[in-house]
Design a protein around this motif. Structure first.
Motif, mmCIF file in Angstrom:
data_model
loop_
_atom_site.group_PDB
_atom_site.id
_atom_site.type_symbol
_atom_site.label_atom_id
_atom_site.label_comp_id
_atom_site.label_asym_id
_atom_site.label_seq_id
_atom_site.Cartn_x
_atom_site.Cartn_y
_atom_site.Cartn_z
ATOM 1 N N UNK A 1 0.674 -1.288 0.126
ATOM 2 C CA UNK A 1 -0.075 -0.117 -0.093
ATOM 3 C C UNK A 1 0.983 1.125 -0.031
ATOM 4 N N UNK A 2 0.242 2.332 -0.463
ATOM 5 C CA UNK A 2 1.220 3.509 -0.512
ATOM 6 C C UNK A 2 1.411 4.202 0.785
ATOM 7 N N UNK A 3 2.273 4.985 1.103
ATOM 8 C CA UNK A 3 2.626 5.570 2.297
ATOM 9 C C UNK A 3 1.620 6.967 2.488
ATOM 10 N N UNK A 4 0.269 6.750 2.005
ATOM 11 C CA UNK A 4 -0.466 7.895 2.022
ATOM 12 C C UNK A 4 -1.558 7.705 3.162
ATOM 13 N N UNK A 5 -2.351 8.530 3.573
ATOM 14 C CA UNK A 5 -3.553 8.222 4.862
ATOM 15 C C UNK A 5 -4.181 7.546 3.950
ATOM 16 N N UNK A 6 -4.738 7.440 2.584
ATOM 17 C CA UNK A 6 -5.628 6.678 1.951
ATOM 18 C C UNK A 6 -5.108 4.997 1.961
ATOM 19 N N UNK A 7 -3.530 4.974 1.746
ATOM 20 C CA UNK A 7 -3.076 3.599 1.616
ATOM 21 C C UNK A 7 -3.011 3.083 3.143
ATOM 22 N N UNK A 8 -2.922 4.021 4.106
ATOM 23 C CA UNK A 8 -2.888 3.345 5.529
ATOM 24 C C UNK A 8 -4.439 2.982 6.037
ATOM 25 N N UNK A 9 -5.272 3.654 5.389
ATOM 26 C CA UNK A 9 -6.618 3.293 5.844
ATOM 27 C C UNK A 9 -6.983 2.014 5.431
ATOM 28 N N UNK A 10 -6.631 1.962 3.972
ATOM 29 C CA UNK A 10 -6.914 0.760 3.276
ATOM 30 C C UNK A 10 -6.128 -0.552 3.985
ATOM 31 N N UNK A 11 -4.959 -0.443 4.635
ATOM 32 C CA UNK A 11 -4.337 -1.435 5.069
ATOM 33 C C UNK A 11 -4.820 -1.755 6.450
ATOM 34 N N UNK A 12 -5.404 -0.580 7.257
ATOM 35 C CA UNK A 12 -5.760 -1.130 8.437
ATOM 36 C C UNK A 12 -7.426 -1.341 8.267
ATOM 37 N N UNK A 13 -8.216 -1.210 7.018
ATOM 38 C CA UNK A 13 -9.377 -1.756 7.138
ATOM 39 C C UNK A 13 -9.126 -3.249 6.885
ATOM 40 N N UNK A 14 -8.228 -3.742 6.180
ATOM 41 C CA UNK A 14 -7.691 -4.876 5.936
ATOM 42 C C UNK A 14 -7.546 -5.966 7.282
ATOM 43 N N UNK A 15 -7.173 -5.063 8.606
ATOM 44 C CA UNK A 15 -7.197 -5.703 9.799
ATOM 45 C C UNK A 15 -8.449 -5.416 10.717
ATOM 46 N N UNK A 16 -9.476 -5.073 10.036
ATOM 47 C CA UNK A 16 -10.861 -4.874 10.809
ATOM 48 C C UNK A 16 -11.146 -3.588 11.336
ATOM 49 N N UNK A 17 -10.286 -2.488 10.823
ATOM 50 C CA UNK A 17 -10.539 -1.305 11.480
ATOM 51 C C UNK A 17 -11.492 -0.621 10.429
ATOM 52 N N UNK A 18 -12.285 0.655 11.051
ATOM 53 C CA UNK A 18 -13.203 1.222 10.311
ATOM 54 C C UNK A 18 -12.619 2.768 10.510
ATOM 55 N N UNK A 19 -12.998 3.781 9.593
ATOM 56 C CA UNK A 19 -12.847 5.159 9.738
ATOM 57 C C UNK A 19 -14.242 5.502 10.538
ATOM 58 N N UNK A 20 -13.646 6.371 11.482
ATOM 59 C CA UNK A 20 -14.867 7.137 12.368
ATOM 60 C C UNK A 20 -14.806 8.522 12.388
ATOM 61 N N UNK A 21 -15.734 9.340 12.139
ATOM 62 C CA UNK A 21 -15.849 10.845 12.063
ATOM 63 C C UNK A 21 -15.793 11.129 13.527
#
Length: 108
Positions: free
Chosen positions: A20-40
């Motif tokens: 994954x790229x070292x961008x926020x979007x890349x890290x979000x996608x990577x952590x989503x693969x570990x079961x994390x979800x974005x939260x507002x």
């Protein structure tokens, strides 16, 4: 991610092996693969119902660091191969690590 002793150096730190790229979007996608979800709105932080992390980034969108909420006003970080240490979130904000750009959570 819940890991307190080891870190997946190959996946997160070795750019040649990172999927994954070292961008926020890349890290979000990577952590989503570990079961994390974005939260507002992850507050109140102290509910204990989920594992909360903050993604730190620079103004150019480069994600520099991830820190985990541990309770009260404390967050836990592991910088490099050193030990895990606790701190206030604002104490690592600035030119080196940037500022929180996304919060993610995973149910316990």
């Amino acid at each position: 991610t819940g890991q307190t002793v080891w870190w997946d150096w190959e996946r997160f730190d070795d750019a040649s092996k990172r999927d994954f790229p070292c961008t926020v979007t890349g890290y979000v996608r990577s952590f989503e693969s570990l079961g994390f979800k974005l939260c507002e709105n992850c507050a109140p932080y102290g509910t204990g119902k989920w594992r909360l992390i903050a993604l730190m980034s620079l103004p150019n969108g480069l994600c520099t660091h991830t820190t985990a909420f541990v309770g009260g006003e404390k967050w836990a970080s592991k910088l490099g191969q050193g030990p895990v240490f606790s701190h206030r979130l604002e104490s690592i904000c600035g030119m080196a690590y940037g500022y929180p750009s996304a919060f993610m959570r995973r149910d316990w």
